[in-house]
Design a protein around this motif. Structure first.
Motif, mmCIF file in Angstrom:
data_model
loop_
_atom_site.group_PDB
_atom_site.id
_atom_site.type_symbol
_atom_site.label_atom_id
_atom_site.label_comp_id
_atom_site.label_asym_id
_atom_site.label_seq_id
_atom_site.Cartn_x
_atom_site.Cartn_y
_atom_site.Cartn_z
ATOM 1 N N THR A 44 0.830 -1.156 -0.120
ATOM 2 C CA THR A 44 -0.075 0.056 0.046
ATOM 3 C C THR A 44 0.961 1.172 0.120
ATOM 4 O OG1 THR A 44 -1.668 -1.127 1.238
ATOM 5 C CG2 THR A 44 -1.770 1.187 1.215
ATOM 6 N N TRP A 45 0.551 2.226 -0.917
ATOM 7 C CA TRP A 45 1.032 3.592 -0.693
ATOM 8 C C TRP A 45 0.701 4.027 0.768
ATOM 9 C CZ3 TRP A 45 4.727 5.149 -3.678
ATOM 10 C CH2 TRP A 45 4.951 4.725 -4.984
ATOM 11 N N ILE A 46 1.922 4.520 1.360
ATOM 12 C CA ILE A 46 1.746 5.194 2.521
ATOM 13 C C ILE A 46 2.250 6.508 2.741
ATOM 14 C CG2 ILE A 46 2.448 4.796 5.101
ATOM 15 C CD1 ILE A 46 0.532 2.472 4.207
ATOM 16 N N GLU A 47 1.505 7.451 3.183
ATOM 17 C CA GLU A 47 2.082 8.989 2.882
ATOM 18 C C GLU A 47 2.757 9.470 4.355
ATOM 19 O OE1 GLU A 47 -1.098 11.705 1.707
ATOM 20 O OE2 GLU A 47 -1.576 10.229 -0.076
ATOM 21 N N SER A 48 3.507 10.302 4.299
ATOM 22 C CA SER A 48 4.083 10.659 5.673
ATOM 23 C C SER A 48 3.384 11.876 6.147
ATOM 24 C CB SER A 48 5.639 11.288 5.118
ATOM 25 O OG SER A 48 5.759 12.543 4.544
ATOM 26 N N ASN A 49 3.820 12.368 7.131
ATOM 27 C CA ASN A 49 3.441 13.761 7.851
ATOM 28 C C ASN A 49 4.047 14.625 6.829
ATOM 29 O OD1 ASN A 49 5.794 12.779 9.095
ATOM 30 N ND2 ASN A 49 5.985 14.803 9.953
ATOM 31 N N VAL A 50 3.552 15.955 7.056
ATOM 32 C CA VAL A 50 3.818 17.140 6.277
ATOM 33 C C VAL A 50 5.107 17.827 6.860
ATOM 34 C CG1 VAL A 50 3.378 19.519 5.211
ATOM 35 C CG2 VAL A 50 1.622 17.432 5.085
ATOM 36 N N ILE A 51 6.159 18.064 6.316
ATOM 37 C CA ILE A 51 7.386 18.995 6.961
ATOM 38 C C ILE A 51 7.107 20.297 6.104
ATOM 39 C CG2 ILE A 51 8.511 16.887 7.724
ATOM 40 C CD1 ILE A 51 10.555 17.461 5.549
ATOM 41 N N GLN A 52 7.832 21.425 6.633
ATOM 42 C CA GLN A 52 7.921 22.607 6.269
ATOM 43 C C GLN A 52 9.590 22.850 5.777
ATOM 44 O OE1 GLN A 52 5.980 25.837 8.043
ATOM 45 N NE2 GLN A 52 6.185 27.093 6.247
ATOM 46 N N SER A 53 9.862 23.325 4.441
ATOM 47 C CA SER A 53 11.294 23.486 4.041
ATOM 48 C C SER A 53 11.623 24.696 4.727
ATOM 49 C CB SER A 53 11.084 23.708 2.542
ATOM 50 O OG SER A 53 12.598 23.890 2.147
ATOM 51 N N PRO A 54 12.969 24.831 5.401
ATOM 52 C CA PRO A 54 13.369 25.878 5.928
ATOM 53 C C PRO A 54 14.185 26.697 5.081
ATOM 54 C CG PRO A 54 14.891 24.065 6.161
ATOM 55 C CD PRO A 54 13.740 23.451 5.461
ATOM 56 N N LEU A 55 14.305 26.255 3.667
ATOM 57 C CA LEU A 55 15.134 26.965 2.668
ATOM 58 C C LEU A 55 14.847 26.720 1.310
ATOM 59 C CD1 LEU A 55 18.500 24.984 2.570
ATOM 60 C CD2 LEU A 55 16.481 23.956 3.270
ATOM 61 N N SER A 56 15.382 27.391 0.470
ATOM 62 C CA SER A 56 15.097 27.131 -0.919
ATOM 63 C C SER A 56 16.243 26.409 -1.672
ATOM 64 C CB SER A 56 15.092 28.504 -1.768
ATOM 65 O OG SER A 56 13.944 29.306 -1.251
ATOM 66 N N ILE A 80 12.448 23.624 -4.633
ATOM 67 C CA ILE A 80 11.383 24.299 -3.655
ATOM 68 C C ILE A 80 11.958 25.685 -3.271
ATOM 69 C CG2 ILE A 80 10.731 21.687 -3.131
ATOM 70 C CD1 ILE A 80 12.355 22.118 -0.564
ATOM 71 N N SER A 81 11.087 26.201 -2.473
ATOM 72 C CA SER A 81 10.961 27.423 -1.790
ATOM 73 C C SER A 81 10.980 27.379 -0.411
ATOM 74 C CB SER A 81 10.504 28.602 -2.415
ATOM 75 O OG SER A 81 10.237 28.599 -3.840
ATOM 76 N N GLU A 82 11.646 28.324 0.252
ATOM 77 C CA GLU A 82 11.615 28.444 1.940
ATOM 78 C C GLU A 82 9.794 28.424 2.314
ATOM 79 O OE1 GLU A 82 12.875 30.873 5.625
ATOM 80 O OE2 GLU A 82 13.950 31.312 3.697
ATOM 81 N N GLY A 83 9.641 27.528 3.266
ATOM 82 C CA GLY A 83 8.149 27.631 3.493
ATOM 83 C C GLY A 83 7.470 26.577 2.990
ATOM 84 N N ASP A 84 7.880 26.044 1.760
ATOM 85 C CA ASP A 84 7.012 24.889 0.999
ATOM 86 C C ASP A 84 6.802 23.866 1.959
ATOM 87 O OD1 ASP A 84 6.869 26.335 -1.389
ATOM 88 O OD2 ASP A 84 8.474 25.270 -2.353
ATOM 89 N N LYS A 85 5.470 23.230 1.739
ATOM 90 C CA LYS A 85 5.183 22.046 2.423
ATOM 91 C C LYS A 85 5.530 20.676 1.764
ATOM 92 C CE LYS A 85 1.639 24.518 5.036
ATOM 93 N NZ LYS A 85 0.287 24.805 5.483
ATOM 94 N N ILE A 86 6.097 19.796 2.188
ATOM 95 C CA ILE A 86 6.479 18.661 1.571
ATOM 96 C C ILE A 86 5.992 17.336 2.297
ATOM 97 C CG2 ILE A 86 8.458 17.091 0.700
ATOM 98 C CD1 ILE A 86 10.063 20.034 1.373
ATOM 99 N N LYS A 87 5.776 16.213 1.608
ATOM 100 C CA LYS A 87 5.392 15.068 2.057
ATOM 101 C C LYS A 87 5.757 14.256 1.050
ATOM 102 C CE LYS A 87 0.416 14.753 0.807
ATOM 103 N NZ LYS A 87 -0.823 14.667 1.138
ATOM 104 N N VAL A 88 6.000 12.938 1.636
ATOM 105 C CA VAL A 88 6.574 11.832 0.729
ATOM 106 C C VAL A 88 5.747 10.682 1.184
ATOM 107 C CG1 VAL A 88 9.008 12.611 0.691
ATOM 108 C CG2 VAL A 88 7.988 10.949 2.397
ATOM 109 N N ARG A 89 5.765 9.758 -0.079
ATOM 110 C CA ARG A 89 4.893 8.335 0.349
ATOM 111 C C ARG A 89 6.062 7.061 -0.131
ATOM 112 N NH1 ARG A 89 0.019 8.053 -4.407
ATOM 113 N NH2 ARG A 89 1.443 7.856 -5.977
ATOM 114 N N VAL A 90 5.652 6.150 0.237
ATOM 115 C CA VAL A 90 6.350 4.887 -0.133
ATOM 116 C C VAL A 90 5.630 3.587 -0.160
ATOM 117 C CG1 VAL A 90 7.259 4.367 2.250
ATOM 118 C CG2 VAL A 90 8.487 3.579 0.265
ATOM 119 N N MET A 91 5.919 2.838 -0.911
ATOM 120 C CA MET A 91 4.740 1.617 -1.213
ATOM 121 C C MET A 91 5.524 0.542 -0.111
ATOM 122 S SD MET A 91 2.677 -0.343 -2.580
ATOM 123 C CE MET A 91 2.318 0.589 -4.075
ATOM 124 N N SER A 92 4.563 0.014 0.752
ATOM 125 C CA SER A 92 4.934 -0.828 2.095
ATOM 126 C C SER A 92 5.245 -2.006 1.371
ATOM 127 C CB SER A 92 3.872 -0.952 2.860
ATOM 128 O OG SER A 92 2.461 -1.247 2.302
#
Length: 490
Positions: A44-56, A80-92
């Motif tokens: 199953t594709w599992i998504e992460s929590n969201v983190i905010q980029s501290p830099l560009s 990406i730019s500073e402040g962008d919200k990032i999340k990832v996903r991976v197949m379990s």
């Protein structure tokens, strides 16, 4: 004077603020983490929590996908730019209690997202599920933990295998027993028995159980002694999963050694990290604990080994030939490691791994799998390297353990990262596992009888206890031609 002082103070404070801001950004970047997910559904594709980029900066993912500001899922590199919200996903994983992992590279920082599947009953299928405390992953094991599909595939293609045998470089040896093993090594224990271990499990690029051990009285019949060290029961610093193209928690190239009246096991973990285990009972079956003080380990490189000299001093070797003397109590190194110089190095790039020329200018004996033995007062430093497409055992010789070493040569074609030992009758052998299709088999334990030239160089013996489908006369004719063309000038 006052204005100059105020200007100096203002500039100093500005510089301090810049430093503090830079440090804050760095600290913030280091603090960014994805929360681990456990007990998830398989496949199953599992998504992460969201983190905010501290830099560009640039961003890329390995072994997964990422999304920026809730946009589409991306695999390639972007910005990406500073402040962008990032999340990832991976197949379990499709397997129970298994781990998958992806890596986000944000500028110069790596951030990992780890996912563990829930426990469930997997369907037993050959070469499918990983080996969980079930013992050896051998060709005859058709349950969970059986041989990998890759192993089955490349050992079934007999027509493309064994060209080194056909050319007379090595005999058509047979495996000592049926088991999927890489990096096989043998030592003689304090009780006179032969002990064998190596990298075991159906997929050591992802996971294995630990260290498995075999024993023999005669190098012919082998008794399986089971797992003598496991991740689940015995690991300390080794416990955590690491990222090496994907999630990985495996022991690579464990070697058992009998030194200072006890049994020690060297081991390493991908992508780099080496340790040393010692038996708490003085028996080869252990149990084993960390031999290094303060639960220590060496953070870089792979393929550790031990060598005990005639005066009782023990040396630790690793990588492609690094050497350091150990403390008397075996709790750590007594000196900084050195890599001996090589006299008249072989500059032919086809006699080295593809990374050797750009990284080490073909100045090394080999690039991994180092080992050492001593014969007639000479030190033999061995390592694995790619020699004309073969994963071979390369050897160089010196009168001093720290070198310089000379006569780098392909001692055992297809021999790889291996060990050398002298049996009870005084005959020398090279262990073998087969890493390339010039070998007669792949990833199974074997031995090749070796001899020495008059000045001490190593070559496969003409008199092998197991020959091949060729007649004795045909083998000796082929061997004689190879001797003339390859070994006579050693």
């Amino acid at each position: 004077m006052k204005s100059i002082f105020l200007m100096y103070l203002k500039n100093s404070l500005s510089g301090l603020l810049i430093v503090l801001f830079a440090n804050a950004c760095t600290d913030k970047s280091k603090r960014m983490t994805f929360n681990e997910r456990i007990d998830v559904e398989p496949s199953t594709w599992i998504e992460s929590n969201v983190i905010q980029s501290p830099l560009s900066d640039s961003i890329v993912v390995n072994n997964g996908e990422y999304s920026v500001n809730s946009g589409n899922w991306i695999q390639g590199k972007s910005s990406i730019s500073e402040g962008d919200k990032i999340k990832v996903r991976v197949m379990s994983s499709k397997l129970p209690n298994d781990v998958t992992m992806c890596e986000i590279i944000l500028g110069n920082d790596s951030i990992y997202f780890q996912v563990t599947t829930k426990n469930f009953t997997a369907t037993a299928k050959q070469g499918d599920a990983r080996n969980i405390n079930l013992g050896i992953s051998g060709p005859n094991n058709t349950a969970i933990g059986g041989p990998s599909p890759q192993w089955l595939k490349y050992n079934s293609d007999k027509e493309k295998m064994g060209s080194a045998v056909k050319e007379g470089l090595i005999p058509n040896i047979k495996p000592l027993f049926d088991a999927q093993i890489r990096d096989a090594v043998i030592c003689i224990g304090g009780d006179g028995r032969y002990y064998l271990t190596g990298s075991t499990g159906s997929d050591i690029w992802h996971f294995n159980d630990g260290v498995e051990l075999w024993a023999s009285e005669n190098l012919k019949e082998w008794d399986y002694m089971g797992l003598v060290w496991t991740f689940e029961k015995d690991a300390t610093w080794e416990k955590a999963w690491r990222f090496h193209h994907k999630a990985v928690r495996a022991l690579w190239a464990p070697e058992i050694h009998y030194v200072k009246g006890n049994y020690f096991i060297t081991h390493s973990m991908p992508p780099g990290g080496r340790g040393l285990l010692k038996s708490v009972t003085g028996k080869p079956e252990g149990p084993y604990v960390n031999a290094l003080e303060n639960d220590g380990f060496w953070k870089e490189d792979i393929d550790g080994s031990l060598f005990q000299d005639e005066d009782g001093s023990v040396y630790y070797l690793y990588g492609g030939g690094w050497i350091a003397k150990m403390k008397d109590d075996m709790s750590g190194l007594a000196e900084e490691p050195v890599k001996p110089a090589l006299i008249d190095p072989d500059m032919n790039p086809t006699h080295h791994a593809r990374t050797c020329a750009p990284r080490r200018n073909c100045q090394d004996i080999g690039h991994e799998g180092t080992f050492m033995f001593k014969r007639n007062g000479l030190y033999y430093l061995t390592a694995a390297d790619s020699y004309q497409g073969r994963y071979s055992s390369m050897v160089a010789v010196s009168e001093n353990i720290y070198g310089p070493y000379k006569w780098r040569h392909e001692a055992v074609p297809c021999g790889g990262g291996t060990s050398y030992f002298k049996d009870h009758e005084g005959q020398w052998w090279c262990t073998y596992f087969g890493n390339d299709n010039q070998s007669p088999f792949r990833e199974m334990p074997g031995i090749i009888k070796v001899d020495f030239t008059s000045d001490g160089k190593v070559f496969p013996s003409k008199d092998q206890p197991q020959l091949n489908t060729l007649s004795q006369q045909e083998w000796e004719q082929k061997w004689a031609k190879v001797w003339k063309d390859k070994y006579v000038n050693l």
